[in-house]
Design an enzyme around this catalytic site. Structure first.
Site, PDB file in Angstrom:
ATOM      1  N   LYS A  23      -5.819   4.875  44.400  1.00  0.00           N
ATOM      2  CA  LYS A  23      -4.986   4.359  45.509  1.00  0.00           C
ATOM      3  C   LYS A  23      -4.726   2.862  45.342  1.00  0.00           C
ATOM      4  CE  LYS A  23      -7.209   3.388  49.515  1.00  0.00           C
ATOM      5  NZ  LYS A  23      -7.099   2.011  50.011  1.00  0.00           N
ATOM      6  N   ASN A  24      -5.812   2.115  45.051  1.00  0.00           N
ATOM      7  CA  ASN A  24      -5.681   0.660  45.064  1.00  0.00           C
ATOM      8  C   ASN A  24      -5.008   0.101  43.815  1.00  0.00           C
ATOM      9  OD1 ASN A  24      -6.727   0.693  47.590  1.00  0.00           O
ATOM     10  ND2 ASN A  24      -8.801   0.081  47.003  1.00  0.00           N
ATOM     11  N   ARG A  94      -1.995  -2.277  54.672  1.00  0.00           N
ATOM     12  CA  ARG A  94      -2.261  -3.691  54.448  1.00  0.00           C
ATOM     13  C   ARG A  94      -1.504  -4.226  53.223  1.00  0.00           C
ATOM     14  NH1 ARG A  94      -5.573  -7.473  56.137  1.00  0.00           N
ATOM     15  NH2 ARG A  94      -6.366  -8.942  54.617  1.00  0.00           N
ATOM     16  N   CYS A 118      -6.980  -0.351  57.334  1.00  0.00           N
ATOM     17  CA  CYS A 118      -8.263  -0.230  58.015  1.00  0.00           C
ATOM     18  C   CYS A 118      -8.680  -1.606  58.503  1.00  0.00           C
ATOM     19  CB  CYS A 118      -9.310   0.323  57.054  1.00  0.00           C
ATOM     20  SG  CYS A 118      -8.950   1.996  56.502  1.00  0.00           S
ATOM     21  N   ASP A 311     -16.861  -0.308  49.380  1.00  0.00           N
ATOM     22  CA  ASP A 311     -16.306   1.020  49.673  1.00  0.00           C
ATOM     23  C   ASP A 311     -17.313   2.151  49.432  1.00  0.00           C
ATOM     24  OD1 ASP A 311     -13.895  -0.148  50.283  1.00  0.00           O
ATOM     25  OD2 ASP A 311     -13.079   0.083  48.284  1.00  0.00           O
TER      26      ASP A 311
HETATM   27  N1  EPU Z   1     -10.220 -12.322  53.352  1.00  0.00           N
HETATM   28  C1  EPU Z   1      -9.896 -13.383  54.174  1.00  0.00           C
HETATM   29  N2  EPU Z   1      -8.688 -13.974  54.003  1.00  0.00           N
HETATM   30  C2  EPU Z   1      -7.795 -13.549  53.070  1.00  0.00           C
HETATM   31  C3  EPU Z   1      -8.133 -12.472  52.225  1.00  0.00           C
HETATM   32  C4  EPU Z   1      -9.366 -11.878  52.389  1.00  0.00           C
HETATM   33  O1  EPU Z   1     -10.676 -13.793  55.025  1.00  0.00           O
HETATM   34  O2  EPU Z   1      -6.699 -14.122  52.981  1.00  0.00           O
HETATM   35  C5  EPU Z   1     -11.537 -11.669  53.496  1.00  0.00           C
HETATM   36  C6  EPU Z   1     -11.448 -10.205  53.907  1.00  0.00           C
HETATM   37  O3  EPU Z   1     -11.324 -10.065  55.303  1.00  0.00           O
HETATM   38  C7  EPU Z   1     -12.737  -9.656  53.350  1.00  0.00           C
HETATM   39  C8  EPU Z   1     -12.947 -10.480  52.060  1.00  0.00           C
HETATM   40  O4  EPU Z   1     -12.154 -11.647  52.219  1.00  0.00           O
HETATM   41  O5  EPU Z   1     -13.774  -9.928  54.244  1.00  0.00           O
HETATM   42  C9  EPU Z   1     -12.532  -9.762  50.779  1.00  0.00           C
HETATM   43  O6  EPU Z   1     -11.225  -9.219  50.978  1.00  0.00           O
HETATM   44  P1  EPU Z   1     -10.244  -8.810  49.800  1.00  0.00           P
HETATM   45  O7  EPU Z   1      -8.976  -9.559  49.988  1.00  0.00           O
HETATM   46  O8  EPU Z   1     -10.943  -8.921  48.494  1.00  0.00           O
HETATM   47  O9  EPU Z   1     -10.010  -7.273  50.118  1.00  0.00           O
HETATM   48  P2  EPU Z   1      -8.607  -6.554  50.192  1.00  0.00           P
HETATM   49  O10 EPU Z   1      -7.787  -7.006  49.063  1.00  0.00           O
HETATM   50  O11 EPU Z   1      -8.064  -6.644  51.557  1.00  0.00           O
HETATM   51  C10 EPU Z   1      -9.168  -4.547  48.627  1.00  0.00           C
HETATM   52  C11 EPU Z   1      -9.108  -3.058  48.742  1.00  0.00           C
HETATM   53  C12 EPU Z   1     -10.262  -2.601  49.619  1.00  0.00           C
HETATM   54  C13 EPU Z   1     -11.557  -3.020  48.944  1.00  0.00           C
HETATM   55  C14 EPU Z   1     -11.568  -4.556  48.760  1.00  0.00           C
HETATM   56  C15 EPU Z   1     -12.756  -5.040  47.956  1.00  0.00           C
HETATM   57  C16 EPU Z   1      -6.782  -2.542  48.533  1.00  0.00           C
HETATM   58  C17 EPU Z   1      -5.541  -2.055  49.188  1.00  0.00           C
HETATM   59  N3  EPU Z   1      -7.842  -2.666  49.316  1.00  0.00           N
HETATM   60  O12 EPU Z   1      -9.053  -5.066  49.970  1.00  0.00           O
HETATM   61  O13 EPU Z   1     -10.202  -1.192  49.676  1.00  0.00           O
HETATM   62  O14 EPU Z   1     -12.642  -2.659  49.740  1.00  0.00           O
HETATM   63  O15 EPU Z   1     -10.383  -4.950  48.037  1.00  0.00           O
HETATM   64  O16 EPU Z   1     -12.647  -4.619  46.625  1.00  0.00           O
HETATM   65  O17 EPU Z   1      -6.791  -2.779  47.342  1.00  0.00           O
HETATM   66  C18 EPU Z   1     -10.370   0.902  50.712  1.00  0.00           C
HETATM   67  O18 EPU Z   1      -9.848   1.381  49.689  1.00  0.00           O
HETATM   68  O19 EPU Z   1     -10.863   1.613  51.630  1.00  0.00           O
HETATM   69  C19 EPU Z   1     -10.436  -0.543  50.862  1.00  0.00           C
HETATM   70  C20 EPU Z   1     -10.719  -1.134  52.019  1.00  0.00           C
END
Ligand code: EPU
Length: 444
Positions: A23-24, A94, A118, A311
């Site tokens: 998915k990601n 997102r 989420c 995850d």
């Molecule tokens: N964060 C901030 N500000 C930002 C960006 C992130 O505060 O501008 C915080 C987030 O709230 C979190 C932390 O930094 O606490 C890390 O967030 P990150 O940006 O790395 O996560 P993401 O890109 O939003 C992706 C995956 C997630 C996975 C995480 C960690 C996708 C679509 N989502 O989220 O997947 O858990 O990276 O690898 O790629 C899932 O598949 O269920 C899922 C949540």
């Protein structure tokens, strides 16, 4: 339709499970294809709700997305229009925020609703906004409409040296996409290291991008245009599905071979399974996870790759309800990853309570922005082994949904898992895969 699964648990699940496409990765390569002038074909696209949502969003922007079968998708971006991203569908996933990349590249401006997906805590996008500004983009937020508005300065997208204050997975991916077509060289420091990002890099490099990773630093030399290869791009398998099915195997005292998993991508998970006394074996078909005797309690701290991924912790919590002793899980990536499942798991009799480990510098350990250090509750204690009982549970978010489904498979008797469509967001045909390993499950 009730939008629920009914599952009769209490028996060991045994057999083989094939992982689906990631998915990601799928979400990101689809968005990256909007930088092209030509049609691109992807294979191994997962048949999940988040992808259907993104296809809907891209179609609304004038992009022609054709599904040839459930897993092969052609994207023809030539009709991409200069219009605001749909509020309803854009706020459901997102990754819609990443549309800033192609829209700014094509039209010099973009209007995108505050991203959803989420919740997992406040989940701000401050790091992405700051990174965009580094490329010469003005970004504002209009709280009356709920839209971010971004506009390029006259200089266009300019390469730069950018250091993320804390790593962000999708933020890194958006920076890479933009840097690929920006003027000059970009150096991205403190970049995230997830394997999904490397699959996106591979896809972009195949299309003529010049991206090189050296650990947490990514060098990109901007090119004039990206052009996809003639052959379809086959995206990687979903490594995050593997710990979910492994947890079904271990928690139900079962035995499952997972096909398509790359061992190095879940190394840390395998290490924990071994520490817990679970069976792991590499076979010709895939990696076998099996129950081989009483499970032991473990202590896990989630970390960005190559650590124990956030995850995976929900499914692991169910395994630990069956282990002897007190286990702990300390969540350091998201600020509210327990909210989705702890209350639901307690309905099955799971003994879980919250605590906050003593940490000298929470702001450097936690990946989220720490706003109130005194109110942190980032860890749980799980006492086991506990005989879980059936119940009516709800999938509060994607991984929490998978977690309560595992608990329902462990509990004897009939359980309902409501909001099945939340699980469909990221798990392809989960009830078919579970039925294939002996689960008594149906969708109602
Ligand atoms: N964060 C901030 N500000 C930002 C960006 C992130 O505060 O501008 C915080 C987030 O709230 C979190 C932390 O930094 O606490 C890390 O967030 P990150 O940006 O790395 O996560 P993401 O890109 O939003 C992706 C995956 C997630 C996975 C995480 C960690 C996708 C679509 N989502 O989220 O997947 O858990 O990276 O690898 O790629 C899932 O598949 O269920 C899922 C949540």
């Amino acid at each position: 339709m009730e939008d629920a699964f009914v599952i009769t648990g209490g028996k060991p699940l045994k057999g083989e499970v094939q992982l689906s496409g990631a998915k990601n990765v799928a979400l990101k390569v689809l968005i990256a294809s909007l930088f092209f002038d030509a049609t691109v074909t992807f294979t191994n696209i997962p048949d999940i709700a988040d992808i259907r949502e993104l296809i809907h969003l891209m179609s609304d922007l004038g992009v022609d997305c054709t599904l040839h079968d459930n897993h092969t998708l052609t994207v023809n971006p030539s009709g991409l229009q200069d219009k605001a991203v749909d509020l309803l569908h854009g706020s459901k996933i997102r990754s819609s925020f990443m549309l800033f990349g192609p829209l700014l590249y094509r039209f010099g401006k973009a209007h995108i609703p505050n991203p959803g997906g989420c919740r997992l805590g406040a989940r701000p996008i401050d790091r992405q906004v700051d990174m965009l500004e580094g490329f010469g983009v003005d970004v504002g937020y209009d709280s009356t409409t709920g839209y971010y508005e971004a506009k390029l300065k006259e200089s266009g997208l300019v390469g730069n040296e950018y250091t993320f204050v804390k790593p962000t997975h999708t933020g890194t991916e958006l920076a890479i996409m933009i840097a690929s077509v920006a003027h000059g060289e970009t150096i991205i420091k403190n970049a995230a290291g997830e394997p999904e990002i490397d699959d996106l890099i591979q896809f972009l490099n195949n299309a003529g991008a010049r991206i090189k990773r050296e650990g947490n630093t990514i060098h990109v030399i901007g090119v004039k245009a990206l052009k996809p290869q003639d052959t379809p791009y086959h995206i990687m398998y979903d490594r995050n599905e593997a710990p979910t099915y492994a947890a079904f195997a271990l928690a139900t005292k079962g035995d499952i071979v997972i096909k398509g998993v790359v061992r190095s991508q879940i190394d840390y998970f395998i290490k924990q399974v071994r520490l817990a006394g679970g069976g792991v074996e590499e076979t010709e078909k895939g990696i076998r996870f099996y129950y081989k005797g009483e499970l032991k309690s473990t202590n896990v701290e989630t970390r960005p790759h190559p650590g124990f991924m956030t995850d995976w912790q929900g499914p692991w919590a169910v395994v630990m309800t069956q282990a002897d002793g007190i286990s702990t899980i300390h969540e350091t990536v998201f600020e509210d990853r327990f909210g989705g499942y702890v209350a639901e798991m307690r309905k099955t009799g799971a003994k879980i309570d919250f605590f906050q480990p003593k940490i000298n510098n929470p702001d450097s350990l936690y990946q989220f922005n720490v706003t109130d250090p005194l109110s942190l509750k980032q860890a749980i204690r799980i006492s086991g082994p506990t005989k879980l009982h059936n119940g009516v549970l709800t999938a509060q978010d994607l991984r929490a949904g998978a977690t309560v489904l595992i608990a329902a498979a462990v509990a004897e008797g009939e359980s309902y898992v409501l909001s099945a469509s939340t699980i469909d967001r990221g798990y392809e045909h989960i009830e078919k895969k579970l039925a294939g390993i002996g689960a008594v499950i149906k969708r109602v």
